[in-house]
Design a protein around this motif. Structure first.
Motif, PDB file in Angstrom:
ATOM      1  N   LYS A  78       0.830  -1.202   0.000  1.00  0.00           N
ATOM      2  CA  LYS A  78       0.000   0.000   0.000  1.00  0.00           C
ATOM      3  C   LYS A  78       0.867   1.255   0.000  1.00  0.00           C
ATOM      4  CE  LYS A  78      -2.805  -0.891   3.483  1.00  0.00           C
ATOM      5  NZ  LYS A  78      -3.975  -0.699   4.386  1.00  0.00           N
ATOM      6  N   ALA A  79       1.933   1.238   0.783  1.00  0.00           N
ATOM      7  CA  ALA A  79       2.821   2.405   0.822  1.00  0.00           C
ATOM      8  C   ALA A  79       3.480   2.628  -0.531  1.00  0.00           C
ATOM      9  CB  ALA A  79       3.876   2.219   1.910  1.00  0.00           C
ATOM     10  N   ALA A  80       3.960   1.558  -1.154  1.00  0.00           N
ATOM     11  CA  ALA A  80       4.621   1.684  -2.457  1.00  0.00           C
ATOM     12  C   ALA A  80       3.647   2.207  -3.504  1.00  0.00           C
ATOM     13  CB  ALA A  80       5.190   0.331  -2.882  1.00  0.00           C
ATOM     14  N   ALA A  81       2.417   1.710  -3.480  1.00  0.00           N
ATOM     15  CA  ALA A  81       1.420   2.155  -4.453  1.00  0.00           C
ATOM     16  C   ALA A  81       1.100   3.632  -4.270  1.00  0.00           C
ATOM     17  CB  ALA A  81       0.148   1.317  -4.321  1.00  0.00           C
ATOM     18  N   LEU A  82       0.955   4.071  -3.028  1.00  0.00           N
ATOM     19  CA  LEU A  82       0.631   5.468  -2.764  1.00  0.00           C
ATOM     20  C   LEU A  82       1.793   6.389  -3.129  1.00  0.00           C
ATOM     21  CD1 LEU A  82      -1.294   5.089   0.619  1.00  0.00           C
ATOM     22  CD2 LEU A  82      -2.250   5.799  -1.572  1.00  0.00           C
ATOM     23  N   VAL A  83       3.024   5.926  -2.905  1.00  0.00           N
ATOM     24  CA  VAL A  83       4.187   6.716  -3.312  1.00  0.00           C
ATOM     25  C   VAL A  83       4.201   6.879  -4.830  1.00  0.00           C
ATOM     26  CG1 VAL A  83       6.706   6.736  -3.445  1.00  0.00           C
ATOM     27  CG2 VAL A  83       5.578   6.163  -1.289  1.00  0.00           C
ATOM     28  N   GLU A  84       3.868   5.808  -5.552  1.00  0.00           N
ATOM     29  CA  GLU A  84       3.795   5.909  -7.014  1.00  0.00           C
ATOM     30  C   GLU A  84       2.693   6.889  -7.439  1.00  0.00           C
ATOM     31  OE1 GLU A  84       5.676   4.595  -9.438  1.00  0.00           O
ATOM     32  OE2 GLU A  84       7.017   3.865  -7.865  1.00  0.00           O
ATOM     33  N   LEU A  85       1.563   6.835  -6.751  1.00  0.00           N
ATOM     34  CA  LEU A  85       0.482   7.768  -7.059  1.00  0.00           C
ATOM     35  C   LEU A  85       0.897   9.213  -6.786  1.00  0.00           C
ATOM     36  CD1 LEU A  85      -2.556   5.797  -5.565  1.00  0.00           C
ATOM     37  CD2 LEU A  85      -2.181   6.315  -7.972  1.00  0.00           C
ATOM     38  N   ALA A  86       1.775   9.397  -5.796  1.00  0.00           N
ATOM     39  CA  ALA A  86       2.237  10.749  -5.461  1.00  0.00           C
ATOM     40  C   ALA A  86       3.017  11.384  -6.600  1.00  0.00           C
ATOM     41  CB  ALA A  86       3.093  10.710  -4.196  1.00  0.00           C
ATOM     42  N   GLY A  87       3.513  10.551  -7.514  1.00  0.00           N
ATOM     43  CA  GLY A  87       4.244  11.091  -8.651  1.00  0.00           C
ATOM     44  C   GLY A  87       3.373  11.952  -9.556  1.00  0.00           C
ATOM     45  N   GLY A 119     -11.903   6.086 -16.746  1.00  0.00           N
ATOM     46  CA  GLY A 119     -11.097   4.879 -16.902  1.00  0.00           C
ATOM     47  C   GLY A 119     -10.570   4.365 -15.580  1.00  0.00           C
ATOM     48  N   GLU A 120     -10.109   5.281 -14.739  1.00  0.00           N
ATOM     49  CA  GLU A 120      -9.613   4.895 -13.416  1.00  0.00           C
ATOM     50  C   GLU A 120     -10.733   4.307 -12.567  1.00  0.00           C
ATOM     51  OE1 GLU A 120      -6.290   8.500 -13.086  1.00  0.00           O
ATOM     52  OE2 GLU A 120      -8.212   8.629 -12.049  1.00  0.00           O
ATOM     53  N   ALA A 121     -11.894   4.947 -12.616  1.00  0.00           N
ATOM     54  CA  ALA A 121     -13.031   4.472 -11.830  1.00  0.00           C
ATOM     55  C   ALA A 121     -13.455   3.072 -12.265  1.00  0.00           C
ATOM     56  CB  ALA A 121     -14.194   5.447 -11.968  1.00  0.00           C
ATOM     57  N   ALA A 122     -13.498   2.849 -13.575  1.00  0.00           N
ATOM     58  CA  ALA A 122     -13.913   1.541 -14.089  1.00  0.00           C
ATOM     59  C   ALA A 122     -12.921   0.464 -13.676  1.00  0.00           C
ATOM     60  CB  ALA A 122     -14.036   1.595 -15.612  1.00  0.00           C
ATOM     61  N   THR A 123     -11.630   0.757 -13.798  1.00  0.00           N
ATOM     62  CA  THR A 123     -10.607  -0.225 -13.437  1.00  0.00           C
ATOM     63  C   THR A 123     -10.642  -0.527 -11.948  1.00  0.00           C
ATOM     64  OG1 THR A 123      -9.210   0.604 -15.218  1.00  0.00           O
ATOM     65  CG2 THR A 123      -8.155  -0.782 -13.560  1.00  0.00           C
ATOM     66  N   ALA A 124     -10.792   0.519 -11.126  1.00  0.00           N
ATOM     67  CA  ALA A 124     -10.856   0.324  -9.681  1.00  0.00           C
ATOM     68  C   ALA A 124     -12.060  -0.527  -9.302  1.00  0.00           C
ATOM     69  CB  ALA A 124     -10.921   1.678  -8.972  1.00  0.00           C
ATOM     70  N   LEU A 125     -13.204  -0.269  -9.934  1.00  0.00           N
ATOM     71  CA  LEU A 125     -14.420  -1.021  -9.628  1.00  0.00           C
ATOM     72  C   LEU A 125     -14.282  -2.476 -10.064  1.00  0.00           C
ATOM     73  CD1 LEU A 125     -17.215  -0.648  -8.413  1.00  0.00           C
ATOM     74  CD2 LEU A 125     -18.082  -0.099 -10.684  1.00  0.00           C
ATOM     75  N   ILE A 126     -13.693  -2.692 -11.224  1.00  0.00           N
ATOM     76  CA  ILE A 126     -13.477  -4.061 -11.704  1.00  0.00           C
ATOM     77  C   ILE A 126     -12.521  -4.806 -10.779  1.00  0.00           C
ATOM     78  CG2 ILE A 126     -12.441  -5.430 -13.558  1.00  0.00           C
ATOM     79  CD1 ILE A 126     -13.503  -3.300 -15.514  1.00  0.00           C
ATOM     80  N   ALA A 127     -11.463  -4.124 -10.336  1.00  0.00           N
ATOM     81  CA  ALA A 127     -10.489  -4.748  -9.437  1.00  0.00           C
ATOM     82  C   ALA A 127     -11.145  -5.147  -8.125  1.00  0.00           C
ATOM     83  CB  ALA A 127      -9.326  -3.794  -9.187  1.00  0.00           C
ATOM     84  N   VAL A 128     -11.968  -4.264  -7.574  1.00  0.00           N
ATOM     85  CA  VAL A 128     -12.654  -4.559  -6.318  1.00  0.00           C
ATOM     86  C   VAL A 128     -13.629  -5.722  -6.499  1.00  0.00           C
ATOM     87  CG1 VAL A 128     -14.350  -3.674  -4.667  1.00  0.00           C
ATOM     88  CG2 VAL A 128     -12.399  -2.272  -5.328  1.00  0.00           C
ATOM     89  N   LEU A 167      -3.830  -0.243  -6.994  1.00  0.00           N
ATOM     90  CA  LEU A 167      -3.182  -0.914  -8.117  1.00  0.00           C
ATOM     91  C   LEU A 167      -3.986  -0.726  -9.402  1.00  0.00           C
ATOM     92  CD1 LEU A 167      -2.045  -4.266  -6.438  1.00  0.00           C
ATOM     93  CD2 LEU A 167      -0.738  -2.157  -6.763  1.00  0.00           C
ATOM     94  N   GLY A 168      -5.304  -0.713  -9.274  1.00  0.00           N
ATOM     95  CA  GLY A 168      -6.144  -0.492 -10.452  1.00  0.00           C
ATOM     96  C   GLY A 168      -5.912   0.872 -11.065  1.00  0.00           C
ATOM     97  N   ILE A 169      -5.795   1.889 -10.220  1.00  0.00           N
ATOM     98  CA  ILE A 169      -5.531   3.241 -10.719  1.00  0.00           C
ATOM     99  C   ILE A 169      -4.170   3.291 -11.404  1.00  0.00           C
ATOM    100  CG2 ILE A 169      -5.173   5.644 -10.055  1.00  0.00           C
ATOM    101  CD1 ILE A 169      -7.124   5.160  -7.724  1.00  0.00           C
ATOM    102  N   LEU A 170      -3.162   2.681 -10.774  1.00  0.00           N
ATOM    103  CA  LEU A 170      -1.827   2.675 -11.370  1.00  0.00           C
ATOM    104  C   LEU A 170      -1.808   1.909 -12.682  1.00  0.00           C
ATOM    105  CD1 LEU A 170       0.370   2.078  -8.188  1.00  0.00           C
ATOM    106  CD2 LEU A 170       0.263   4.160  -9.558  1.00  0.00           C
ATOM    107  N   ALA A 171      -2.534   0.805 -12.745  1.00  0.00           N
ATOM    108  CA  ALA A 171      -2.594   0.011 -13.981  1.00  0.00           C
ATOM    109  C   ALA A 171      -3.214   0.820 -15.114  1.00  0.00           C
ATOM    110  CB  ALA A 171      -3.383  -1.276 -13.748  1.00  0.00           C
ATOM    111  N   THR A 172      -4.226   1.600 -14.777  1.00  0.00           N
ATOM    112  CA  THR A 172      -4.862   2.466 -15.788  1.00  0.00           C
ATOM    113  C   THR A 172      -3.856   3.463 -16.336  1.00  0.00           C
ATOM    114  OG1 THR A 172      -6.977   2.244 -14.631  1.00  0.00           O
ATOM    115  CG2 THR A 172      -6.767   4.023 -16.240  1.00  0.00           C
TER     116      THR A 172
END
Length: 256
Positions: free
Chosen positions: A125-134, A202-211, A247-252
C-alpha cells in the motif's frame, strides 16, 4: 433522522477509535442495522488520511508523508482491519480444516503467515501510494477518499451474501451477522460507489473491476474453506480491496 444518525455513530464507534457523542445508545441490534453506514465510515477515515497526507506532503518527502499518513489512519481505526488481515493470513495459511482455521484466527498472537502478510500488505500500500504521489498531491488524496469507502462496501457485500460461520456468541463481529435488506444495501452501495466520481472514468472503471474481482474471488475462497465469513475475513477483504483500488488506478495509468 435521529435514528439514522445514531446508526452512523454506532458504526463509527465500532470501526474506529474516534469519539462518538455520549447520547448515542449502543446495542447489538443497532450495530446490526448500522451495516448500511460502514462505507460512510470509510468517508471519515479516507478524509483523515487525505488531510494528513496533504498536510505532511507540504513539509516532508512523499515517501515519508505516505507512511505517516498511513500511521494516522491506522491510529484512527485502531488497526481494526489490519488485525483482521493478519489473523486471516495466519488462519487460512496455517489451518488445514475449518475448525483449525477458526481456532488460529481466534488466537490473539500473530504467527509467521500473519507477520509476513501484514508487512507485505503495508509495504504494498505504501509503495502504491508513493507511485500515485508522482502525479501530484491530489492524486493520493483522491485515491484515499475513494479506496476507504469502496473497500468497506466490499466487506459489507460479504455480510449480505455469505453466512457467518463462527458459533462463539462472544465473537466481536457476531452482531453483524445479518443479511442487509435491499434498502440497506442500496444505502451502503451509494456511499461506497459515489466517491468513484472523483476519478477519471477509466480509473473508476478499473478500480471497480479490481474490487469486484477480488471480492468475488475472496467470497468463493471463503465459502470453500470455511463455508462463509468471520469478522477477520471482513477485515482481510477490506485490506485486499483497498490495495486493489490503488493498483487499479496505477494500472490504468500504465495502459494509457
Amino acid at each position: 433522522m435521529r435514528y439514522q444518525l445514531e446508526l452512523f455513530f454506532t458504526a463509527l464507534g465500532f470501526f474506529t477509535r474516534l469519539p462518538v457523542p455520549a447520547w448515542v445508545p449502543w446495542s447489538p441490534e443497532r450495530l446490526n442495522h448500522a451495516a448500511r453506514y460502514f462505507p460512510l465510515v470509510g468517508w471519515v477515515v479516507g478524509a483523515i488520511g487525505a488531510a494528513s497526507w496533504l498536510a505532511l506532503a507540504l513539509i516532508l518527502p512523499p515517501s515519508v508523508a505516505v507512511l505517516l499518513s498511513m500511521a494516522v489512519t491506522i491510529r484512527a481505526t485502531g488497526a481494526f482491519h489490519e488485525d483482521g488481515w493478519a489473523d486471516a493470513c495466519d488462519g487460512l495459511g496455517g489451518g488445514w480444516d475449518k475448525s483449525q482455521v477458526l481456532t488460529i484466527m481466534k488466537d490473539s498472537r500473530i504467527g509467521s503467515y500473519g507477520t509476513v502478510g501484514l508487512v507485505l500488505m503495508l509495504l504494498a500500500k505504501a509503495a502504491a501510494l508513493v507511485e500515485l504521489a508522482g502525479a501530484g498531491d491530489a492524486a493520493v488524496a483522491i485515491a484515499l477518499l475513494v479506496a476507504h469507502p469502496l473497500s468497506r462496501l466490499a466487506s459489507t457485500s460479504l455480510i449480505h451474501t455469505l453466512e457467518y460461520v463462527r458459533e462463539d456468541e462472544t465473537a466481536k463481529a457476531k452482531p453483524l451477522a445479518r443479511r442487509l435488506t435491499g434498502t440497506e444495501l442500496a444505502i451502503a452501495s451509494a456511499f461506497g460507489i459515489l466517491p468513484l466520481a472523483l476519478l477519471h472514468p477509466g480509473e473508476a472503471a478499473t478500480a471497480l473491476i479490481a474490487v469486484a474481482a477480488v471480492t468475488l474471488w475472496a467470497g468463493r475462497y471463503l465459502v470453500r474453506r470455511l463455508g462463509g465469513y468471520t469478522g477477520d475475513c471482513l477485515g482481510a477483504v477490506q485490506q485486499a480491496t483497498e490495495l486493489a483500488i490503488y493498483l487499479g488506478i496505477l494500472a490504468t495509468w500504465n495502459f494509457t
